[in-house]
Enzyme design. Sequence first.
Site, PDB file in Angstrom:
ATOM      1  N   GLU A 170       0.811  -1.219   0.000  1.00  0.00           N
ATOM      2  CA  GLU A 170       0.000   0.000   0.000  1.00  0.00           C
ATOM      3  C   GLU A 170       0.844   1.269   0.000  1.00  0.00           C
ATOM      4  O   GLU A 170       0.730   2.128   0.868  1.00  0.00           O
ATOM      5  CB  GLU A 170      -0.976   0.003   1.183  1.00  0.00           C
ATOM      6  CG  GLU A 170      -2.042  -1.060   1.085  1.00  0.00           C
ATOM      7  CD  GLU A 170      -3.123  -0.934   2.143  1.00  0.00           C
ATOM      8  OE1 GLU A 170      -4.187  -1.546   1.966  1.00  0.00           O
ATOM      9  OE2 GLU A 170      -2.902  -0.208   3.146  1.00  0.00           O
ATOM     10  N   GLU A 379      -5.361  -8.575   0.512  1.00  0.00           N
ATOM     11  CA  GLU A 379      -6.197  -8.229   1.671  1.00  0.00           C
ATOM     12  C   GLU A 379      -7.635  -8.033   1.216  1.00  0.00           C
ATOM     13  O   GLU A 379      -7.890  -7.419   0.178  1.00  0.00           O
ATOM     14  CB  GLU A 379      -5.745  -6.931   2.365  1.00  0.00           C
ATOM     15  CG  GLU A 379      -4.442  -7.003   3.101  1.00  0.00           C
ATOM     16  CD  GLU A 379      -4.088  -5.682   3.793  1.00  0.00           C
ATOM     17  OE1 GLU A 379      -5.013  -4.889   4.091  1.00  0.00           O
ATOM     18  OE2 GLU A 379      -2.899  -5.449   4.026  1.00  0.00           O
TER      19      GLU A 379
END
Length: 479
Positions: A170, A379
């Site tokens: 991320e 995720e």
Amino acid sequence: MIYKKLDSFSKDFLWGSASAAYQVEGAWNQGGKGPSIWDVYTKIPGTTFKDTNGDVAVDHYNRYKEDVALMKEMGLKAYRFSIAWTRIYKDGRGEVNEEGLKFYEDLIDELISNDITPIITIYHWDLPQALQDLYGGWESREIIEDFNNYCITLYKRFGNKVKHWVSLNEQNVFIGLGYLTALHPPGVKDHKRMLNANHIANLANAKAIESFRKYVSNGMIGPSFAFGPVYAYSCDPKDILSAENAEDLNCNWWLDVYCKGSYPSFALKYYEDLGIAPTIEDGDIELLEKGKPDFIGINYYQTSTVRFNSLDGVGISTGMNNTGKKGTTKESGIPGVYKNVANPNLETTNWDWAIDPTGLRIGLRRLTSRYGLPILITENGLGEFDKLENDDIVNDDYRIDYLKSHIRACKEAITDGVELMGYCTWSFTDLLSWLNGYQKRYGFVYINREENDEKDLRRIKKKSFYWYKEVIGTNGDNI
């Protein structure tokens, strides 16, 4: 597409779950570990919910065998975890800490002996504080070599055992919240500095991938991106154009660099016209082109919906809902570009995140059409308030419903032609939710602790634990 029958998941599909070092390990000063920026930042009053931190977290460092035994009981096929840079290099560089390497080697061996595929995330936000102090962390090109040396250390030690690697997790989040909204360390609000730090992170990612090819045979590596596909609020052409703007600035700005080695032309010109475009030096583009990944890792939680925003319209919000009080997220946007609005067709979580399984399918198809690479969902999960009832029962049917709908969307995407390698839920156990403390629970396993009371850290299987076990056991046939 509406299908009468959906394709099956592949026989080697990676049914997994995930975590991050700072959020689960604890043991912040054990085993020769040095301080990370999060060890320091969370000690500043007011930065996190009820001043929570990861000093103890859920004590995975000392209880990893117990946690892996639970993974084995569930039948988990893969476990994605991150390595704390400061466990390997206390100061981010210099002497290697053998005790840190040994911990992760023991974890990897424990996973493999229980038929669980290890997936290593090399960097999940916990930059060594020493490098932040020395040269400003991601704002200095010095970090490219330090990060590469750290990566090579891991490749040499674990590359013969681990074949699935995530380089940066991320980047859009740790750079955006660290340098634009100041919600993450180092707490900077400067768009030009943010874009420069982001470019340096892109170079570090590309260099790490280039090195991976030299040290790990028959392996796969790719970054993990926080992906939120963008919708237009209406069919008004102004809203459609606003959605195009948002998709380019919030998705393609990162993914094009990862997968094509170049920035999207609209976004780059936009930043050049503002005088804040990143400094691109000779050799940068050549390095980015060498760092193309083997797969795209995506962390998917929600879509975003945008509409037209006038030049005197709403700007970037520097706040967020970290209390779980529904409806407290502030309006945000970029004047003259777009503004975020609530999607009237979607329900939201208590943290105001849109629940949109179809958005996952849409996103997977967009990525496949644009880049043509395999995809690993690194995720996906639901953070909510879980209640521990008498007799150690946690009835989290809302989590089961959420995951079931998203797994079905994966199956639909596979039927659409998406090459999906696996699906990792966030998370296996409850953990520290960065700015949200321990109240925002994600796991299949309840951890008996609260914000400022560690209690006994007992592991308690939730209803969703048994449900996911059945999903894995049937290879998702009953979704």
